[in-house]
Write an enzyme that holds these catalytic residues in place. Sequence first.
Site, PDB file in Angstrom:
ATOM      1  N   ALA A  73       0.839  -1.211   0.000  1.00 38.80           N
ATOM      2  CA  ALA A  73       0.000   0.000   0.000  1.00 38.80           C
ATOM      3  C   ALA A  73       0.869   1.254   0.000  1.00 38.80           C
ATOM      4  CB  ALA A  73      -0.921   0.007   1.218  1.00 38.80           C
ATOM      5  N   ASP A  74       0.315   2.308  -0.580  1.00 45.71           N
ATOM      6  CA  ASP A  74       1.006   3.598  -0.559  1.00 45.71           C
ATOM      7  C   ASP A  74      -0.046   4.700  -0.509  1.00 45.71           C
ATOM      8  OD1 ASP A  74       3.859   4.824  -0.999  1.00 45.71           O
ATOM      9  OD2 ASP A  74       2.470   6.063  -2.148  1.00 45.71           O
ATOM     10  N   THR A  75       0.196   5.691   0.333  1.00 46.41           N
ATOM     11  CA  THR A  75      -0.774   6.784   0.519  1.00 46.41           C
ATOM     12  C   THR A  75      -0.125   8.127   0.218  1.00 46.41           C
ATOM     13  OG1 THR A  75      -1.873   5.520   2.268  1.00 46.41           O
ATOM     14  CG2 THR A  75      -2.341   7.879   2.191  1.00 46.41           C
ATOM     15  N   GLY A 110      -3.150   3.589  -2.780  1.00 47.48           N
ATOM     16  CA  GLY A 110      -3.105   2.511  -3.759  1.00 47.48           C
ATOM     17  C   GLY A 110      -2.819   1.218  -3.022  1.00 47.48           C
TER      18      GLY A 110
END
Length: 197
Positions: A73-75, A110
Amino acid sequence: MVKFVLASGSPRRKELLEQLGLEFEISSAHGEEIITKTFPSDIVEELSRQKANEVAGRYADTCKNDTCVIIGADTIVAFGNEIMGKPQDNEDAVRMLTQLADNTHQVYTGVTLVILENGKKRVLTFHEKTDVHMYPMTNAQVQAYVATGEPVDKAGAYAIQGKCAAYIKGINGEYNNVVGLPVARLVQELLALGLVQ
């Protein structure tokens, strides 16, 4: 048996996954983040894919008989055309918060699922977007919040689940997406894949 692996060292993502009652292990991605995209939604998907694929490489041999699901995940926080990552220093945090105060910005996360099964690999990537509306903040309030040290390792220099909650007017979209992992969407995707019940 399905084995879940979180490809992140984020304590917030760990807590969110624990809330689901999923048993998982943690194996953080350490590779360099390479961005080739321009739009926030594409960037978070690209970075989540990089993280999940890196960690999946470590499990390729051990997951020949089990089903392994690597969750990357990436924010990021986007305000207008500016993408706000983690602040470089307190001055940068003040700059970001001053821009976000009394405005609406977007938080994109994502998520990539790399499913390793019987020597095969499947990849699913998606993203969620949440609009965050903030109350005005005086310069003194911004300075006081930055002085707490909370903004240091947070995209956009704030934590919605922390002391900055006092300045969140409202959101449109999934709350947990802003914290760092859209767990409701994640569960829906896992259900559709038959990986949870």
